[in-house]
Each structure stands twice: as C-alpha cells, then as structure tokens.
Design a protein around this motif. Structure first.
Motif, PDB file in Angstrom:
ATOM      1  N   TYR A 280     -62.931  -4.429 -50.760  1.00  0.00           N
ATOM      2  CA  TYR A 280     -62.279  -5.440 -51.597  1.00  0.00           C
ATOM      3  C   TYR A 280     -62.782  -5.369 -53.042  1.00  0.00           C
ATOM      4  N   ARG A 281     -64.100  -5.240 -53.213  1.00  0.00           N
ATOM      5  CA  ARG A 281     -64.671  -5.198 -54.569  1.00  0.00           C
ATOM      6  C   ARG A 281     -64.164  -3.979 -55.341  1.00  0.00           C
ATOM      7  N   LYS A 282     -64.120  -2.823 -54.686  1.00  0.00           N
ATOM      8  CA  LYS A 282     -63.689  -1.594 -55.353  1.00  0.00           C
ATOM      9  C   LYS A 282     -62.250  -1.695 -55.863  1.00  0.00           C
ATOM     10  N   ASN A 283     -61.462  -2.550 -55.207  1.00  0.00           N
ATOM     11  CA  ASN A 283     -60.049  -2.626 -55.550  1.00  0.00           C
ATOM     12  C   ASN A 283     -59.670  -3.947 -56.218  1.00  0.00           C
ATOM     13  N   ASN A 284     -60.689  -4.694 -56.656  1.00  0.00           N
ATOM     14  CA  ASN A 284     -60.478  -5.953 -57.386  1.00  0.00           C
ATOM     15  C   ASN A 284     -59.535  -6.893 -56.626  1.00  0.00           C
ATOM     16  N   MET A 285     -59.735  -6.956 -55.310  1.00  0.00           N
ATOM     17  CA  MET A 285     -58.897  -7.807 -54.468  1.00  0.00           C
ATOM     18  C   MET A 285     -59.741  -8.935 -53.887  1.00  0.00           C
ATOM     19  N   ASP A 286     -59.093 -10.060 -53.644  1.00  0.00           N
ATOM     20  CA  ASP A 286     -59.782 -11.202 -53.060  1.00  0.00           C
ATOM     21  C   ASP A 286     -59.913 -11.021 -51.550  1.00  0.00           C
ATOM     22  N   PRO A 287     -61.006 -11.485 -50.940  1.00  0.00           N
ATOM     23  CA  PRO A 287     -61.152 -11.396 -49.489  1.00  0.00           C
ATOM     24  C   PRO A 287     -59.960 -12.031 -48.777  1.00  0.00           C
ATOM     25  N   GLY A 288     -59.402 -11.303 -47.827  1.00  0.00           N
ATOM     26  CA  GLY A 288     -58.234 -11.792 -47.105  1.00  0.00           C
ATOM     27  C   GLY A 288     -56.920 -11.299 -47.668  1.00  0.00           C
ATOM     28  N   GLN A 289     -56.933 -10.861 -48.908  1.00  0.00           N
ATOM     29  CA  GLN A 289     -55.717 -10.318 -49.507  1.00  0.00           C
ATOM     30  C   GLN A 289     -55.366  -8.979 -48.868  1.00  0.00           C
ATOM     31  N   GLN A 290     -54.077  -8.754 -48.635  1.00  0.00           N
ATOM     32  CA  GLN A 290     -53.659  -7.534 -47.950  1.00  0.00           C
ATOM     33  C   GLN A 290     -52.857  -6.618 -48.877  1.00  0.00           C
ATOM     34  N   PRO A 291     -52.986  -5.316 -48.671  1.00  0.00           N
ATOM     35  CA  PRO A 291     -52.265  -4.357 -49.518  1.00  0.00           C
ATOM     36  C   PRO A 291     -50.792  -4.263 -49.122  1.00  0.00           C
ATOM     37  N   ILE A 292     -50.001  -3.636 -49.974  1.00  0.00           N
ATOM     38  CA  ILE A 292     -48.588  -3.424 -49.670  1.00  0.00           C
ATOM     39  C   ILE A 292     -48.351  -1.931 -49.461  1.00  0.00           C
TER      40      ILE A 292
ATOM     41  N   VAL B 126     -51.513   3.341 -48.783  1.00  0.00           N
ATOM     42  CA  VAL B 126     -51.256   2.397 -47.696  1.00  0.00           C
ATOM     43  C   VAL B 126     -49.925   2.678 -47.012  1.00  0.00           C
ATOM     44  N   GLN B 127     -49.964   2.701 -45.678  1.00  0.00           N
ATOM     45  CA  GLN B 127     -48.765   2.869 -44.867  1.00  0.00           C
ATOM     46  C   GLN B 127     -48.334   1.512 -44.304  1.00  0.00           C
ATOM     47  N   GLU B 128     -47.117   1.449 -43.834  1.00  0.00           N
ATOM     48  CA  GLU B 128     -46.576   0.210 -43.271  1.00  0.00           C
ATOM     49  C   GLU B 128     -47.477  -0.310 -42.145  1.00  0.00           C
ATOM     50  N   GLY B 129     -47.825  -1.589 -42.210  1.00  0.00           N
ATOM     51  CA  GLY B 129     -48.601  -2.226 -41.155  1.00  0.00           C
ATOM     52  C   GLY B 129     -50.113  -2.110 -41.305  1.00  0.00           C
ATOM     53  N   GLU B 130     -50.599  -1.382 -42.298  1.00  0.00           N
ATOM     54  CA  GLU B 130     -52.045  -1.205 -42.484  1.00  0.00           C
ATOM     55  C   GLU B 130     -52.646  -2.391 -43.240  1.00  0.00           C
ATOM     56  N   SER B 131     -53.761  -2.890 -42.747  1.00  0.00           N
ATOM     57  CA  SER B 131     -54.490  -3.979 -43.397  1.00  0.00           C
ATOM     58  C   SER B 131     -55.746  -3.423 -44.055  1.00  0.00           C
ATOM     59  N   MET B 132     -56.404  -4.238 -44.839  1.00  0.00           N
ATOM     60  CA  MET B 132     -57.652  -3.802 -45.469  1.00  0.00           C
ATOM     61  C   MET B 132     -58.715  -3.537 -44.403  1.00  0.00           C
ATOM     62  N   HIS B 133     -58.706  -4.335 -43.342  1.00  0.00           N
ATOM     63  CA  HIS B 133     -59.669  -4.105 -42.267  1.00  0.00           C
ATOM     64  C   HIS B 133     -59.399  -2.771 -41.580  1.00  0.00           C
ATOM     65  N   PHE B 134     -58.140  -2.472 -41.341  1.00  0.00           N
ATOM     66  CA  PHE B 134     -57.757  -1.200 -40.725  1.00  0.00           C
ATOM     67  C   PHE B 134     -58.275  -0.037 -41.560  1.00  0.00           C
ATOM     68  N   ILE B 135     -58.109  -0.122 -42.874  1.00  0.00           N
ATOM     69  CA  ILE B 135     -58.554   0.951 -43.778  1.00  0.00           C
ATOM     70  C   ILE B 135     -60.074   1.048 -43.790  1.00  0.00           C
ATOM     71  N   SER B 136     -60.737  -0.094 -43.753  1.00  0.00           N
ATOM     72  CA  SER B 136     -62.208  -0.083 -43.772  1.00  0.00           C
ATOM     73  C   SER B 136     -62.756   0.581 -42.509  1.00  0.00           C
ATOM     74  N   GLN B 137     -62.090   0.368 -41.364  1.00  0.00           N
ATOM     75  CA  GLN B 137     -62.513   0.999 -40.117  1.00  0.00           C
ATOM     76  C   GLN B 137     -62.157   2.488 -40.114  1.00  0.00           C
ATOM     77  N   MET B 138     -61.012   2.822 -40.688  1.00  0.00           N
ATOM     78  CA  MET B 138     -60.564   4.205 -40.722  1.00  0.00           C
ATOM     79  C   MET B 138     -61.551   5.100 -41.462  1.00  0.00           C
ATOM     80  N   TYR B 139     -62.108   4.566 -42.545  1.00  0.00           N
ATOM     81  CA  TYR B 139     -63.001   5.386 -43.378  1.00  0.00           C
ATOM     82  C   TYR B 139     -64.475   4.991 -43.264  1.00  0.00           C
ATOM     83  N   GLY B 140     -64.767   3.997 -42.433  1.00  0.00           N
ATOM     84  CA  GLY B 140     -66.159   3.588 -42.263  1.00  0.00           C
ATOM     85  C   GLY B 140     -66.747   2.949 -43.495  1.00  0.00           C
ATOM     86  N   ILE B 141     -65.945   2.131 -44.188  1.00  0.00           N
ATOM     87  CA  ILE B 141     -66.391   1.457 -45.406  1.00  0.00           C
ATOM     88  C   ILE B 141     -66.492  -0.044 -45.132  1.00  0.00           C
ATOM     89  N   LYS B 142     -67.537  -0.668 -45.619  1.00  0.00           N
ATOM     90  CA  LYS B 142     -67.687  -2.111 -45.446  1.00  0.00           C
ATOM     91  C   LYS B 142     -66.494  -2.822 -46.080  1.00  0.00           C
TER      92      LYS B 142
END
Length: 309
Positions: free
Chosen positions: A285-297, A264-280
């Motif tokens: 979220y499930r693959k990374n054991n994160m709650d919906p809406g939770q954001q990476p650091i 993860v780079q500065e300013g990237e959200s989970m949605h940004f990453i999902s669009q970047m790689y074409g992943i739902k």
C-alpha cells in the motif's frame, strides 16, 4: 554365558513390546488426529478421543497394537480392506485391519458418516458430547449397557471437551498453569499426521493449505503460534484458508526482487498481489500511495519495489 546374554536380550525385547502407554500419553499422541477429523466431519473430537481410549484400551489392546484398529470396527458387509480375526461377541469375528493409526481414525469418521444409523447424530452440535455419547449408545455402536456413561466419564475426567474447542492437552495445561499465576512454555504439540510439505515462494518458506485446515492446526503442526501465521499472511483472527491456498510460515518481504511492477487483472485484490509476490500488504500500500483497504482496478500498474512519486 552366550546363552545367558541371548536370553536376557530376548527378555528385554519382550518387556519393550509389552510396555503399556497411559491414557494421558495416548491422548497426547492422537489428540490432533481427533481434532482433524472433527474439522472434517463435525464429530466431536472429545467423542473420537474417548472412543479411541475405550475401544483400544489406550492403544494397548492386541487389536490396536497389531492391526491399528483403535475403534473396534468389524468388517461389516462391503468392507474391501485388510482383515483380521478375533473372538469378541462371537468366536472368530472379522475386524478391519489398517496400515496406520491415522487410517483407523479416518475410517472411524467415514464409518459414522456413511451409516444411516448415525445420521441423527450429525444434527447435534460438535460441542454436545453428551448428546453424541447417548446417541452412539442408542444407535448400537457397542453392546455395553452403560457405553454412553463410560464415554462421558472419560471425557470429563480428562477434560476432553476442550478438544472440541480445538484446545490441545498442552494448551489446556498452559491455560490452567497461567490461571494459577505460573509461567509456562508456549510450545505446542506437533501433529505428526497431517503433514504439510514446506516449500519456498518468493524465497520465503510456505505450505499449501489442505481442505479443512485452520491456521491454528498448521501452527501446531509446525511449532508456531497461530498469531504468527495471521500476521505473516495479513489475515484477521478467525480466517480459514481454502484448499490449495499458499500460507507463508515466515514474514513476507518489503519488496519483490523478481519483478518491479504488476499489471492488475480482473478480480485481483491488493492482498492477492501481496501473497503472489510475497510482499507485506502494508508495504505494498505504501509503495503505491494507496490507503489500507483500497483496491486496484484492472489494468492498473502496481509497484513492487520502489515507492511511486
């Protein structure tokens, strides 16, 4: 015999060239162009459509057929484009000539936006078609004393005010048929003007958004339902894409085939990453054991393939 065949053929061509289109056909053909221009400028699509119908004789006038001028716009001072001459209020007046109908609609918008005479109109809401009609008459768009009444009549007889809500003629009909309890097709009108090139991102079909785009307009152009685009891109209803944003027009994948992880780079959200790689997004979220809406650091490693243990 040969002369008879040639004569018949020429008459056939003449009949085709003089074929008139109806007002309803004109509206269906150019409605999305009017909506596009409303999105860009705030000019009610109903007003643009009604002016197009009136000024071009539903696309049947000589000026519109031969010069693609659907709004009767004269050359005026400073016009550097193509020209054509017709008798109007005066003999042999200069009118603007366009290479396409789309160019005419775009220039109509620019003409109103760039002219101080019409500045007050842009303070009106885009659903106030009566205010716009009266304002155009007052500003001298046309010489007819009842110009505003003509526009309002065309709008109300053809329910064009619904275009201001971005509802196409097909959707109007569908809405009315459903209200009467009838089953109708949900197919939408395809926009032949604002074309988006289909590309592939992560082996998934996508388009790149343009300024002023909405999911509804992209869906209409591509023959999709707007809810599909919202779902494919993990966006809520009403979201408006920004220029150059990648919009998937097929469902994203459950995992990435190209890479296993992402730092993860500065300013990237989970949605940004999902669009970047074409992943739902839900899968990410499930693959990374994160709650919906939770954001990476920044610096966090996000799994793109296997679920973290």
């Amino acid at each position: 015999m040969r002369l008879l065949i040639i004569t018949t053929f020429l008459l056939f061509l003449s009949t085709i060239s003089k074929a008139q289109i109806s007002r309803q056909e004109y509206i269906k053909r150019y409605q999305l162009l009017a909506i596009d221009e409303m999105n860009r400028s705030g000019i009610p699509a109903s007003i643009t459509m009604a002016q197009g119908c009136l000024e071009s004789g539903n696309g049947n006038s000589e000026l519109s057929r031969k010069s693609n001028n659907h709004f009767g716009i004269k050359c005026k001072k400073g016009w550097k484009g193509k020209k054509v001459y017709y008798d109007d209020d005066h003999k042999n007046e200069c009118f603007r000539r366009y290479t396409s109908v789309e160019e005419s609609y775009i220039d109509h918008t620019n003409f109103l936006m760039d002219n101080p005479r019409y500045a007050e109109l842009f303070k009106l809401d885009h659903t106030d078609y009566k205010g716009w009609a009266r304002g155009l008459k007052k500003a001298g768009y046309a010489t007819a004393h009842d110009y505003d009444k003509r526009l309002i009549k065309i709008i109300e007889e053809n329910k064009l005010h619904r275009l201001d809500l971005r509802m196409t003629v097909n959707e109007m009909s569908s809405f009315e048929q459903k209200s009467m309890g009838r089953n109708v097709s949900s197919s939408l009108t395809i926009n032949p003007y604002k074309s988006h090139e289909v590309i592939k991102m992560n082996r998934i079909k996508a388009v790149v958004a343009k300024k002023g785009d909405t999911f509804e307009m992209i869906a209409q152009e591509l023959g999709l339902n707007d809810w599909e685009l919202y779902n494919y891109n993990d966006r809520g209803p009403g979201y408006k894409p920004v220029a150059n944003e990648v919009i998937y027009i097929q469902p994203k994948k459950n995992k990435s085939k190209a890479r296993a992880t992402h730092r993860v780079q500065e300013g990237e959200s989970m949605h940004f990453i999902s669009q970047m790689y074409g992943i739902k997004l839900s899968s990410l979220y499930r693959k990374n054991n994160m709650d919906p809406g939770q954001q990476p650091i920044p610096g966090q490693i996000i799994s793109l393939q296997k679920k973290k243990r």
